[in-house]
Motif scaffolding. Structure first.
Motif, mmCIF file in Angstrom:
data_model
loop_
_atom_site.group_PDB
_atom_site.id
_atom_site.type_symbol
_atom_site.label_atom_id
_atom_site.label_comp_id
_atom_site.label_asym_id
_atom_site.label_seq_id
_atom_site.Cartn_x
_atom_site.Cartn_y
_atom_site.Cartn_z
ATOM 1 N N THR A 430 24.720 -18.330 -39.331
ATOM 2 C CA THR A 430 24.803 -17.799 -37.970
ATOM 3 C C THR A 430 25.488 -16.433 -38.002
ATOM 4 O O THR A 430 26.223 -16.121 -38.948
ATOM 5 C CB THR A 430 25.611 -18.739 -37.061
ATOM 6 O OG1 THR A 430 26.928 -18.905 -37.624
ATOM 7 C CG2 THR A 430 24.942 -20.100 -36.945
ATOM 8 N N THR A 431 25.259 -15.631 -36.972
ATOM 9 C CA THR A 431 25.970 -14.360 -36.843
ATOM 10 C C THR A 431 27.221 -14.565 -36.003
ATOM 11 O O THR A 431 27.306 -15.501 -35.208
ATOM 12 C CB THR A 431 25.090 -13.282 -36.188
ATOM 13 O OG1 THR A 431 24.649 -13.754 -34.907
ATOM 14 C CG2 THR A 431 23.895 -12.942 -37.052
ATOM 15 N N SER A 432 28.199 -13.687 -36.185
ATOM 16 C CA SER A 432 29.456 -13.813 -35.452
ATOM 17 C C SER A 432 30.096 -12.442 -35.275
ATOM 18 O O SER A 432 29.982 -11.573 -36.150
ATOM 19 C CB SER A 432 30.419 -14.730 -36.206
ATOM 20 O OG SER A 432 31.695 -14.727 -35.602
ATOM 21 N N THR A 433 30.754 -12.256 -34.135
ATOM 22 C CA THR A 433 31.621 -11.091 -33.934
ATOM 23 C C THR A 433 33.079 -11.537 -33.861
ATOM 24 O O THR A 433 33.951 -10.766 -33.463
ATOM 25 C CB THR A 433 31.249 -10.342 -32.639
ATOM 26 O OG1 THR A 433 31.318 -11.254 -31.523
ATOM 27 C CG2 THR A 433 29.848 -9.756 -32.713
ATOM 28 N N GLY A 434 33.349 -12.790 -34.231
ATOM 29 C CA GLY A 434 34.703 -13.328 -34.186
ATOM 30 C C GLY A 434 35.606 -12.691 -35.230
ATOM 31 O O GLY A 434 35.137 -12.114 -36.223
ATOM 32 N N ILE A 435 36.918 -12.766 -35.004
ATOM 33 C CA ILE A 435 37.883 -12.128 -35.907
ATOM 34 C C ILE A 435 38.993 -13.101 -36.295
ATOM 35 O O ILE A 435 39.243 -14.098 -35.614
ATOM 36 C CB ILE A 435 38.515 -10.864 -35.268
ATOM 37 C CG1 ILE A 435 39.345 -11.240 -34.025
ATOM 38 C CG2 ILE A 435 37.436 -9.854 -34.914
ATOM 39 C CD1 ILE A 435 40.095 -10.062 -33.432
ATOM 40 N N TYR A 436 39.653 -12.780 -37.417
ATOM 41 C CA TYR A 436 40.844 -13.523 -37.833
ATOM 42 C C TYR A 436 42.067 -12.859 -37.198
ATOM 43 O O TYR A 436 42.313 -11.666 -37.419
ATOM 44 C CB TYR A 436 40.995 -13.491 -39.356
ATOM 45 C CG TYR A 436 39.943 -14.260 -40.109
ATOM 46 C CD1 TYR A 436 40.016 -15.643 -40.227
ATOM 47 C CD2 TYR A 436 38.872 -13.606 -40.714
ATOM 48 C CE1 TYR A 436 39.061 -16.364 -40.941
ATOM 49 C CE2 TYR A 436 37.906 -14.308 -41.424
ATOM 50 C CZ TYR A 436 38.010 -15.690 -41.528
ATOM 51 O OH TYR A 436 37.065 -16.391 -42.231
ATOM 52 N N ARG A 437 42.819 -13.628 -36.441
ATOM 53 C CA ARG A 437 44.032 -13.102 -35.807
ATOM 54 C C ARG A 437 45.240 -13.661 -36.560
ATOM 55 O O ARG A 437 45.459 -14.875 -36.621
ATOM 56 C CB ARG A 437 44.066 -13.462 -34.323
ATOM 57 C CG ARG A 437 42.815 -12.988 -33.583
ATOM 58 C CD ARG A 437 42.980 -12.986 -32.083
ATOM 59 N NE ARG A 437 43.885 -11.930 -31.648
ATOM 60 C CZ ARG A 437 44.036 -11.578 -30.370
ATOM 61 N NH1 ARG A 437 43.340 -12.176 -29.413
ATOM 62 N NH2 ARG A 437 44.893 -10.617 -30.033
ATOM 63 N N ASN A 438 46.006 -12.764 -37.157
ATOM 64 C CA ASN A 438 47.156 -13.155 -37.966
ATOM 65 C C ASN A 438 48.450 -12.878 -37.219
ATOM 66 O O ASN A 438 48.600 -11.828 -36.590
ATOM 67 C CB ASN A 438 47.163 -12.379 -39.291
ATOM 68 C CG ASN A 438 46.003 -12.748 -40.185
ATOM 69 O OD1 ASN A 438 45.725 -13.926 -40.392
ATOM 70 N ND2 ASN A 438 45.307 -11.746 -40.706
ATOM 71 N N LYS A 439 49.366 -13.825 -37.303
ATOM 72 C CA LYS A 439 50.677 -13.613 -36.701
ATOM 73 C C LYS A 439 51.360 -12.452 -37.414
ATOM 74 O O LYS A 439 51.344 -12.356 -38.646
ATOM 75 C CB LYS A 439 51.516 -14.886 -36.808
ATOM 76 C CG LYS A 439 52.821 -14.828 -36.026
ATOM 77 C CD LYS A 439 53.564 -16.163 -36.093
ATOM 78 C CE LYS A 439 54.885 -16.072 -35.327
ATOM 79 N NZ LYS A 439 55.635 -17.348 -35.418
ATOM 80 N N PHE A 440 51.964 -11.560 -36.624
ATOM 81 C CA PHE A 440 52.535 -10.340 -37.201
ATOM 82 C C PHE A 440 53.607 -10.656 -38.237
ATOM 83 O O PHE A 440 54.427 -11.540 -38.064
ATOM 84 C CB PHE A 440 53.123 -9.473 -36.084
ATOM 85 C CG PHE A 440 53.601 -8.135 -36.571
ATOM 86 C CD1 PHE A 440 52.691 -7.170 -36.991
ATOM 87 C CD2 PHE A 440 54.951 -7.847 -36.642
ATOM 88 C CE1 PHE A 440 53.134 -5.938 -37.454
ATOM 89 C CE2 PHE A 440 55.392 -6.617 -37.100
ATOM 90 C CZ PHE A 440 54.477 -5.660 -37.511
ATOM 91 N N ASN A 441 53.548 -9.918 -39.329
ATOM 92 C CA ASN A 441 54.519 -9.966 -40.422
ATOM 93 C C ASN A 441 54.453 -11.249 -41.237
ATOM 94 O O ASN A 441 55.366 -11.542 -42.016
ATOM 95 C CB ASN A 441 55.953 -9.761 -39.909
ATOM 96 C CG ASN A 441 56.724 -8.811 -40.807
ATOM 97 O OD1 ASN A 441 56.142 -8.022 -41.556
ATOM 98 N ND2 ASN A 441 58.044 -8.878 -40.743
#
Length: 565
Positions: A430-441
């Motif tokens: 499948t295609t996706s425009t989703g992203i990985y969101r990482n907690k800062f630091n």
């Protein structure tokens, strides 16, 4: 000593006495007919040249590039490859991620600080324009009075690229079509923008190919006998992994992607798209003749002629060919020496940046080739990346919630059941425009897992590049990564830090980075066609810490109402 005297003394030794310089460049990107390998075709030039002008600066300098887009019918954006853009994530130059593209006729101003010494690159980051010729080198030296842990007499830079005669438009059309049309192997390998295509090849129009054109005279690197040279080698190939060698000379590797390497000697330097190395070479051979420098495609069974340049011993004429036949180079599918070199690269003693000993998150990324609605794509954990119309940085900062898929991509794959050595039983994705969101630091581990393509008994080399960061390279391995056993063998003592790293056929590569640079950053395969076909992901961290965005990066997608100044 009184308090005031102590305060003055402390200030004197802790505050830099000289601020970085401002270096201002005015560039114009436009199409011109060029013959870098003797075959005439349209190329994207900067101020009439490809490679474009080099940026030469000192650590702490501010770089201002005023870029006019004179491509007439195409947008453009330039990525400053290896520059972390701390505090200026909007000038990373990644269209669709950190900025809207620069429209034809518009002028855009990039402004950023080069905060550490090293060897870096710049190149187009819109569509597949990089391979059309818009690229160049960035050389950042230490401040005056500081010295490096090795010595040399002269400093030189060269860029290695592959070169196609088909336009990027033709290639994109083939990659997007049903049936799929692969770009094929490049027609030439260029060393510092110069190569040599065989104009006698059947079917080549005589009017398009001129073997006597001075534009395709082999590049000559002139050296003085007995002097030592720091040769900064960068690769910006569209597809090819390369072996680089200089006939009869050893090279001592001392820097990789801006970090000092525990020195080791090679005759063959393997280099992947997006990587840079500094090697020391002493002109210690017979000075009465010249020598061949050559670049050969490895990891692919290619019939592309090796790229050749001349290692010119002064005072021999720079166009005087060496009396020898150029070395054929290593066999294309001999993977062991390439893996050995990858493992050999360690941080230099005295310059080690210790990695965090543990991580907060592990993302295992399975690289596979897939079909989506009949179109050939590349995927990560069965999700193929698509750029949204509104750049992520702007969408997240202004909370445009509908600009991209809110569902994050998977953190892993079906490790127990997936056979990396075979064509997948189900090649659909499948295609996706989703992203990985990482907690800062926080600390993030990435495991790049290679597998079989849709062709039996085939696994390819993929160089992966992370924007906005350097990462620690914790290890390489053959076969399938084992989350229980393999981390026990990670190098947590002296791993090299890089911004680009290969994952070898049927193997894995382990990386660790700190999510400590507020912004939105691409992480992708640096092969042009692979990234175009979906082999990439996006990381976000600390978006709330990003300052006000300049209006100049807006004007597309949901930002069409945000008028540029």
């Amino acid at each position: 000593m009184n308090f005031l005297a102590c305060f003055v003394l402390i200030c004197f030794f802790t505050v830099p006495l000289v601020e970085g310089r401002v270096r201002h460049y005015k560039w114009e990107a436009k199409y011109e007919f060029k013959s870098p390998d003797c075959y005439k075709k349209l190329a994207i030039t900067v101020n009439g040249k490809t490679p474009g002008p080099s940026i030469v600066a000192q650590q702490g300098d501010t770089i201002i590039v005023e870029l006019k887009n004179s491509l007439l019918t195409e947008n453009v954006a330039i990525h400053w490859h290896g520059i972390r853009q701390i505090g200026t994530p909007w000038f990373d130059g990644t269209e669709g991620v950190t900025q809207c593209p620069i429209l034809p006729g518009d002028t855009f101003v990039y402004k950023f600080i080069v905060d550490r010494p090293g060897t870096y690159l710049y190149h187009a980051h819109y569509g597949m324009q990089r391979e059309a010729g818009l690229y160049g080198s960035i050389r950042v030296s230490l401040p005056e009075g500081e010295s490096e842990p090795f010595s040399y007499d002269y400093d030189r830079s060269i860029i290695l690229t592959d070169w196609y005669h088909a336009s990027t438009y033709e290639q994109v059309a083939g990659l997007s079509s049903i049936p799929f049309v692969w770009v094929g192997e490049p027609q030439s390998i260029l060393i510092q923008g110069k190569g040599r295509f065989n104009c006698s090849t059947p079917g080549i129009q005589a009017s398009l190919c001129n073997a006597t054109n001075p534009e395709c005279t082999p590049y000559a690197l002139t050296v003085i006998p007995r002097k030592t040279y720091r040769l900064r080698i960068g690769s910006l190939t569209a597809l090819s992994a390369l072996n680089f060698e200089i006939e009869g000379h050893n090279m001592t590797v001392v820097e990789a992607d801006g970090h000092y390497v525990e020195p080791f000697v090679v005759k063959n330097l393997f280099i992947y798209s997006g990587e840079t190395y500094s090697v020391l070479i002493t002109a210690d051979q017979d000075p009465s003749r010249n020598y061949w420098a050559s670049a050969k495609i490895v990891s692919r069974n290619s019939n592309t002629t090796n790229g050749l340049a001349i290692f010119n011993y002064y005072p021999n004429h720079p166009r005087r060919n060496p009396p020898t036949v150029p070395a054929p180079g290593p066999h294309w599918n001999d993977n062991e020496p390439r893996l050995t070199q990858s493992i050999a690269i360690k941080s230099r003693q005295g310059y080690i940046h210790p990695p965090p000993q543990t991580s907060d998150r592990v993302i295992v990324m399975l690289n596979t080739q897939n079909n989506i609605n009949g179109v050939r794509r590349w995927s990560i954990n069965n999700a193929s990346y698509n750029l949204p119309h509104t750049p992520y940085l702007i969408a997240l900062k202004y909370n445009f919630t509908d600009a991209f898929d809110p569902s994050p991509p998977p953190d892993g794959y079906d490790f127990a059941n997936y056979d990396i050595y075979s064509v997948a039983k189900n090649v659909n994705a499948t295609t996706s425009t989703g992203i990985y969101r990482n907690k800062f630091n926080t600390t993030v581990d990435i495991i790049l897992q290679n597998a079989n393509t849709m062709n039996p008994n085939n696994s390819e080399t993929h160089p992966w590049h992370l924007h906005g960061h350097d990462f620690w390279v914790l290890g390489y391995g053959k076969g399938k990564f084992d989350k229980t056993k393999d981390p026990k063998n990670f190098n947590l003592v002296n791993p090299i830090m890089k911004n680009t790293v290969p994952v070898h056929p049927y193997g894995w590569t382990a990386l660790r980075f700190r999510a400590d640079n507020p912004g939105v950053w691409a992480f992708h395969c640096h092969i042009e066609s692979h990234f175009f076909m979906g082999m990439g992901v996006i990381f976000e961290e600390g978006i709330e810490k990003v300052g006000p965005l300049p209006k100049s990066i807006m004007g597309c997608g949901d930002t069409k109402g945000f008028h540029r100044p």
